[in-house]
Write an enzyme that holds these catalytic residues in place. Structure first.
Site, PDB file in Angstrom:
ATOM      1  N   THR A   7       0.815  -1.207   0.000  1.00 36.67           N
ATOM      2  CA  THR A   7       0.000   0.000   0.000  1.00 36.67           C
ATOM      3  C   THR A   7       0.849   1.257   0.000  1.00 36.67           C
ATOM      4  O   THR A   7       2.047   1.219   0.244  1.00 36.67           O
ATOM      5  CB  THR A   7      -0.939   0.038   1.222  1.00 36.67           C
ATOM      6  OG1 THR A   7      -1.983   0.953   0.963  1.00 36.67           O
ATOM      7  CG2 THR A   7      -0.225   0.437   2.484  1.00 36.67           C
ATOM      8  N   GLY A 166       2.229   5.112  -7.583  1.00 33.35           N
ATOM      9  CA  GLY A 166       1.649   3.992  -8.318  1.00 33.35           C
ATOM     10  C   GLY A 166       2.432   3.625  -9.567  1.00 33.35           C
ATOM     11  O   GLY A 166       2.418   2.472 -10.004  1.00 33.35           O
ATOM     12  N   CYS A 169       5.946   1.971  -7.520  1.00 29.69           N
ATOM     13  CA  CYS A 169       5.878   0.891  -6.531  1.00 29.69           C
ATOM     14  C   CYS A 169       4.962  -0.225  -7.031  1.00 29.69           C
ATOM     15  O   CYS A 169       3.791   0.018  -7.315  1.00 29.69           O
ATOM     16  CB  CYS A 169       5.362   1.439  -5.202  1.00 29.69           C
ATOM     17  SG  CYS A 169       5.139   0.170  -3.938  1.00 29.69           S
ATOM     18  N   THR A 172       1.536  -0.736  -5.224  1.00 24.80           N
ATOM     19  CA  THR A 172       0.611   0.392  -5.194  1.00 24.80           C
ATOM     20  C   THR A 172      -0.095   0.474  -6.538  1.00 24.80           C
ATOM     21  O   THR A 172       0.554   0.433  -7.577  1.00 24.80           O
ATOM     22  CB  THR A 172       1.383   1.704  -4.923  1.00 24.80           C
ATOM     23  OG1 THR A 172       2.065   1.582  -3.672  1.00 24.80           O
ATOM     24  CG2 THR A 172       0.452   2.891  -4.876  1.00 24.80           C
TER      25      THR A 172
END
Length: 181
Positions: A7, A166, A169, A172
């Site tokens: 996350t 995003g 990662c 994510t």
């Protein structure tokens, strides 16, 4: 400080002529090992009558337990964020069941932004930027640059920071939930 995979949570506060803007956002990806099991999870929410923003990184069930405990502490301490965070951390460190919970919380209200960890830490990072999770460093870097070099709102900075995280990662995704005060 241990970072949990799966996350990105980012919170930004910005002082404007109209007052303080506070926003928190998170992505929606939930992983089980190396498999994405859900892409639309809601990891941020408003607590204490809509006056506190909170997000989590870590084990989902553990985080919901912590949200419940934290909200109870907010009620007990009339919404005083720092006091509630310290009291939650005391319980988290001393209670046998809570001690095993594997999650971190990012919380914010109109006066403070904090990271709460199971290690007994209540941290108030500088510049009003709080980030946790595997994409937290990417989002934090983006937010810092945007906060320093643009006039974007706190909400816009959170959205752009999550998008950058995003892209970098693998834990994510691009499904974001953002809450503001």
């Amino acid at each position: 400080m241990e970072q949990y995979h799966g996350t990105t949570i980012i919170s930004v506060r910005r002082q404007t002529p109209e007052g303080v803007q506070v926003a928190i956002g998170g992505d929606g990806q939930v992983t089980l090992g190396n498999i994405v099991v859900k892409g639309t999870a809601r990891k941020v929410r408003k607590l204490y009558h809509g006056k506190v923003l909170a997000g989590f990184a870590g084990a989902t069930a553990d985080a919901f337990t912590l949200f419940e405990r934290f909200e109870a502490k907010l009620e007990k301490h009339q919404g005083h964020l720092t006091r509630a965070a310290i009291e939650l951390t005391k319980d988290w460190r001393t209670d046998r069941v809570l001690r095993r919970l594997e999650a971190m919380l990012a919380v914010a209200d109109a006066s403070a932004s904090l990271i709460i960890t199971g290690n007994g830490d209540v941290l108030e990072p500088e510049q009003g930027i709080v980030s946790i999770g595997s994409g937290g460093a990417y989002a934090h870097s983006a937010a810092k640059a945007l906060l320093t070099n643009t006039e974007l709102s706190a909400e816009e900075i959170v959205r752009k920071s999550l998008a950058i995280a995003g892209e970098l990662c693998i834990y994510t995704n691009m499904h974001h939930t953002v809450e503001t005060l």
